[in-house]
Scaffold this active site. Structure first.
Site, mmCIF file in Angstrom:
data_model
loop_
_atom_site.group_PDB
_atom_site.id
_atom_site.type_symbol
_atom_site.label_atom_id
_atom_site.label_comp_id
_atom_site.label_asym_id
_atom_site.label_seq_id
_atom_site.Cartn_x
_atom_site.Cartn_y
_atom_site.Cartn_z
ATOM 1 N N SER A 456 0.864 -1.183 0.000
ATOM 2 C CA SER A 456 0.000 0.000 0.000
ATOM 3 C C SER A 456 0.902 1.236 0.000
ATOM 4 O O SER A 456 2.082 1.144 0.380
ATOM 5 C CB SER A 456 -0.866 -0.002 1.256
ATOM 6 O OG SER A 456 -1.414 1.279 1.485
ATOM 7 N N TYR A 469 -1.832 -0.825 10.426
ATOM 8 C CA TYR A 469 -1.975 -1.153 9.005
ATOM 9 C C TYR A 469 -0.697 -0.751 8.252
ATOM 10 O O TYR A 469 -0.137 -1.543 7.483
ATOM 11 C CB TYR A 469 -3.188 -0.407 8.436
ATOM 12 C CG TYR A 469 -3.441 -0.665 6.971
ATOM 13 C CD1 TYR A 469 -4.049 -1.831 6.539
ATOM 14 C CD2 TYR A 469 -3.065 0.279 6.006
ATOM 15 C CE1 TYR A 469 -4.277 -2.072 5.185
ATOM 16 C CE2 TYR A 469 -3.288 0.053 4.650
ATOM 17 C CZ TYR A 469 -3.896 -1.120 4.247
ATOM 18 O OH TYR A 469 -4.113 -1.351 2.904
HETATM 19 P P1 NAD Z 1 -11.554 -5.861 -0.331
HETATM 20 O O1 NAD Z 1 -12.054 -5.862 1.069
HETATM 21 O O2 NAD Z 1 -12.442 -5.353 -1.414
HETATM 22 O O3 NAD Z 1 -11.065 -7.312 -0.722
HETATM 23 C C1 NAD Z 1 -10.278 -8.077 0.120
HETATM 24 C C2 NAD Z 1 -10.608 -9.537 -0.088
HETATM 25 O O4 NAD Z 1 -9.714 -10.286 0.720
HETATM 26 C C3 NAD Z 1 -12.004 -9.910 0.345
HETATM 27 O O5 NAD Z 1 -12.625 -10.707 -0.631
HETATM 28 C C4 NAD Z 1 -11.798 -10.697 1.634
HETATM 29 O O6 NAD Z 1 -12.766 -11.701 1.840
HETATM 30 C C5 NAD Z 1 -10.423 -11.276 1.401
HETATM 31 N N1 NAD Z 1 -9.760 -11.565 2.651
HETATM 32 C C6 NAD Z 1 -9.614 -10.758 3.718
HETATM 33 N N2 NAD Z 1 -8.947 -11.404 4.690
HETATM 34 C C7 NAD Z 1 -8.664 -12.621 4.231
HETATM 35 C C8 NAD Z 1 -8.005 -13.744 4.778
HETATM 36 N N3 NAD Z 1 -7.540 -13.722 6.017
HETATM 37 N N4 NAD Z 1 -7.867 -14.838 4.018
HETATM 38 C C9 NAD Z 1 -8.378 -14.873 2.775
HETATM 39 N N5 NAD Z 1 -9.018 -13.852 2.203
HETATM 40 C C10 NAD Z 1 -9.157 -12.746 2.933
HETATM 41 O O7 NAD Z 1 -10.197 -5.029 -0.283
HETATM 42 P P2 NAD Z 1 -9.229 -4.443 -1.419
HETATM 43 O O8 NAD Z 1 -9.286 -2.962 -1.304
HETATM 44 O O9 NAD Z 1 -9.462 -5.057 -2.696
HETATM 45 O O10 NAD Z 1 -7.849 -4.867 -0.789
HETATM 46 C C11 NAD Z 1 -6.980 -5.775 -1.389
HETATM 47 C C12 NAD Z 1 -5.564 -5.474 -0.930
HETATM 48 O O11 NAD Z 1 -5.204 -4.181 -1.369
HETATM 49 C C13 NAD Z 1 -5.373 -5.476 0.571
HETATM 50 O O12 NAD Z 1 -4.165 -6.085 0.896
HETATM 51 C C14 NAD Z 1 -5.346 -4.018 0.916
HETATM 52 O O13 NAD Z 1 -4.640 -3.777 2.101
HETATM 53 C C15 NAD Z 1 -4.654 -3.465 -0.290
HETATM 54 N N6 NAD Z 1 -4.868 -2.026 -0.509
HETATM 55 C C16 NAD Z 1 -6.115 -1.518 -0.685
HETATM 56 C C17 NAD Z 1 -6.272 -0.168 -0.881
HETATM 57 C C18 NAD Z 1 -7.617 0.463 -1.082
HETATM 58 O O14 NAD Z 1 -7.696 1.689 -1.070
HETATM 59 N N7 NAD Z 1 -8.673 -0.271 -1.324
HETATM 60 C C19 NAD Z 1 -5.166 0.661 -0.900
HETATM 61 C C20 NAD Z 1 -3.897 0.109 -0.716
HETATM 62 C C21 NAD Z 1 -3.777 -1.230 -0.523
#
Ligand code: NAD
Length: 586
Positions: A456, A469
């Protein structure tokens, strides 16, 4: 006895030699002719041929002077491309007199097959050609010519790069020495060399004829290479559709060699894979799948339809790609982007329904195959079982995307040890488990691959609002860099993806330390609104992930705010520190 189980054998006489020809499968089906390379015999196909024989009539022959075919006398002048073409046509006359065959060549088998598919007298005898790791000497000659006559720094670099990879060709042109080496120490050491350097599984391959195959085969080079490279044919255009399979970790051939290929091949399908040179041994499953798909598409007249589509289709088509957290947001978009490029997709999530929805959609978007798997990435044992199951069922993963993650806001003193445990377990340990289990298998396979860890912008942008985080993501970034250094020599790339604010469901599941249920609901709604206003789509992060793998980029900040923060962290960290102190609006 041939090692290809169930093969029928016959001898075909041509031009003073007797060729040993093995056949598998129903002769009523379309015929595939497999041509081996150097130093090899038809046994190089012993893992691929039976897989293809389920659907086709498969023929493999020992090239003259190799395996159980006899050698021409004298050897000098006995291995010209013209004579090899005579042999091929004699085999085709014997095994498929009335129907054109589908030709498949590896290494020198591919070099000579290029001759067959570009000379007039074989026109109408070849329905398609799959070329694996062996260029046309004519195309190669023109490739060199163009770079020598019109050098640019890039072209000279390409020339020198391929020149360095061709060292063995110069050696093979020296008289007598190669034969002595092959019949002596090199011949004895070769199985071990293949196993160690090329990671070819040593299950009884190569066969005992290797020293004599290798000694005779030196004439393939001496009779042809210099002559053709100096005087390449100007009319070497393919008269059948061609599928070009290029292993990206090939120690002998660079991908650049095929840059100009469209000019010679009107109907070209390109495929690449992370692998070393001996793919018929190291990746028989994938080879059989690609050959079978291509042949079927030509037979049914749907070559255009089946051809992989999209920008990265040639890079990811058929590859096994695993994405964690594939049920939602960035993971889902990434799984679907790989699906669109024709990959085989493993959608992994702790939410079983969401994972299978993604797998279903992946199939609709063009994935060659897609499966859903349910696992909590923070559970080491469950991950171990998953890795075991996937390796047995589908093979070693080519691209691993450790994406699953959860959000956690709140000040440091509001964050409890349980909060810390949960966020580190999923965001950091989930990535560690993925890298250890799937990365280890990738490294052991020895054919390259790629690991993507979704970190991130919080990895390099401190903030008083997200201490746990951000710490987990900074750790993922550093882990990725360390692993990248460790795996660099093994053809395995590691990329850390650092998105800024992306409009996904993460805002509705993120926890806020120190907030009661009502307060947490309010904070989630507010964050979701802000992310919604920012409205950066996860599909753009997915596109950045595919690009990062294709170009092997180490760190990829995605979104303008992430790129700005990345630049500030390097050039003006003081400014970032001041921004970090700003209290988030309540
Ligand atoms: P999201 O919540 O839309 O999707 C995350 C998915 O991961 C979900 O389907 C959830 O069920 C699954 N998940 C969560 N914990 C889990 C576990 N312990 N085992 C298996 N599956 C699990 O979130 P997103 O925004 O798509 O995030 C994806 C990645 O991107 C994450 O690592 C997040 O930290 C990172 N990220 C997101 C953002 C943002 O702004 N959305 C920014 C930077 C980084």
């Amino acid at each position: 006895m041939t090692r290809m189980s169930g093969a029928r054998e016959r001898r075909v006489r041509t031009g003073g030699v007797e060729l040993c020809v093995a056949e598998l499968g129903d002769p009523g089906r379309p015929t595939l002719v497999l041509v081996h390379g150097y130093p090899d015999s038809k046994e190089v196909w012993s893992e691929v041929a039976p897989r293809l024989a389920e659907r086709f009539h498969v023929v493999a022959y020992d090239v003259r002077g190799h395996g159980r075919s006899t050698a021409p006398r004298p050897l000098r002048g006995g291995f010209t491309l013209e004579k090899l073409t005579d042999d091929f046509l004699a085999v085709v006359d014997a095994v498929s007199p009335d129907r054109p065959v589908h030709l498949v060549g590896h290494d020198w088998g591919s070099v000579q097959s290029w001759e067959f598919v570009t000379v007039g007298r074989a026109k109408g005898r070849i329905a398609s050609f799959t070329s694996i790791s062996g260029p046309s000497l004519d195309h190669f000659g023109h490739w060199i010519d163009r770079r020598v006559k019109r050098p640019t720094p890039r072209r000279v670099g390409q020339l020198l790069g391929q020149g360095a990879k061709s060292w063995y060709i110069y050696l093979l042109h020296t008289p007598v020495l190669p034969e002595l080496a092959w019949r002596g120490p090199l011949g004895r050491a070769w199985p071990r060399i293949l196993e160690r350097l090329e990671k070819v599984p040593g299950d009884g391959y190569p066969t005992p004829s290797l020293p004599s195959d290798a000694a005779h085969g030196t004439w393939l080079y001496r009779d042809n290479v210099r002559r053709r490279l100096r005087n390449p044919r100007a009319d070497a255009h393919a008269h059948a559709p061609v599928q070009l399979i290029t292993p990206l970790e090939d120690a002998f051939l660079s991908e650049r060699l095929y840059e100009d290929l469209e000019q010679w091949v009107p109907r070209l399908t390109r495929r690449t894979l992370p692998a070393k040179h001996w793919v018929p041994r190291s990746r028989p499953d994938l080879m059989a799948t690609w050959i079978s798909d291509f042949v079927t598409s030509v037979e049914t007249g749907r070559a255009e339809e089946v051809r992989p589509r999209g920008r990265y289709a040639d890079r990811f088509g058929g590859q096994l790609v695993l994405v964690t957290g594939a049920g939602s947001g960035i993971g889902r978009a990434t799984a679907l982007a790989f699906a669109g490029a024709g990959a085989r997709v493993l959608a992994v999530d702790r939410d079983a329904e969401a994972a299978s929805r993604t797998a279903g959609e992946a199939l609709r978007r063009g994935a060659v195959a897609a499966w859903a798997e349910t696992v909590d990435v923070s559970d080491g044992q469950a991950m171990e079982k998953l890795a075991e199951r996937i390796t047995t069922g589908h093979g070693v993963v080519d691209v691993l995307v450790n994406n699953a993650g959860i959000g956690l806001g709140g000040s440091f003193f509001d964050t409890t040890t349980e909060d810390w445990g949960r966020v580190l377990d999923v965001n950091l340990w989930g990535v560690i488990h993925g890298c250890r289990l799937f990365g280890r298998r990738m490294a052991d396979r020895g054919q390259g691959g790629h690991i993507v860890n979704v970190a991130s912008a919080a990895a390099f942008q401190p903030s008083r609002a997200l201490p746990a985080y951000s710490t987990s993501k900074a750790a993922v970034l550093m882990l990725s860099e360390c692993l990248r250094a460790e795996l660099a020599g093994q053809g395995i790339g590691v990329s850390a993806i650092c998105p800024g604010f992306v409009n996904t469901a993460i805002t509705s599941t993120a926890r806020f330390a120190g907030a009661d249920a009502e307060e947490e609901r309010r904070l989630r709604q507010r964050t979701a609104r802000l992310y919604g206003m920012r409205n950066y789509p996860p599909e753009k992060v997915a596109a950045a992930i595919l690009r990062a793998v294709a170009r092997d980029v180490a760190v990829v900040p995605v979104t303008p705010e992430a790129r700005t923060a990345y630049a500030l962290s390097r050039w003006m960290p003081g400014a970032l520190r001041r921004i970090a102190r700003v209290k988030p609006p309540v």
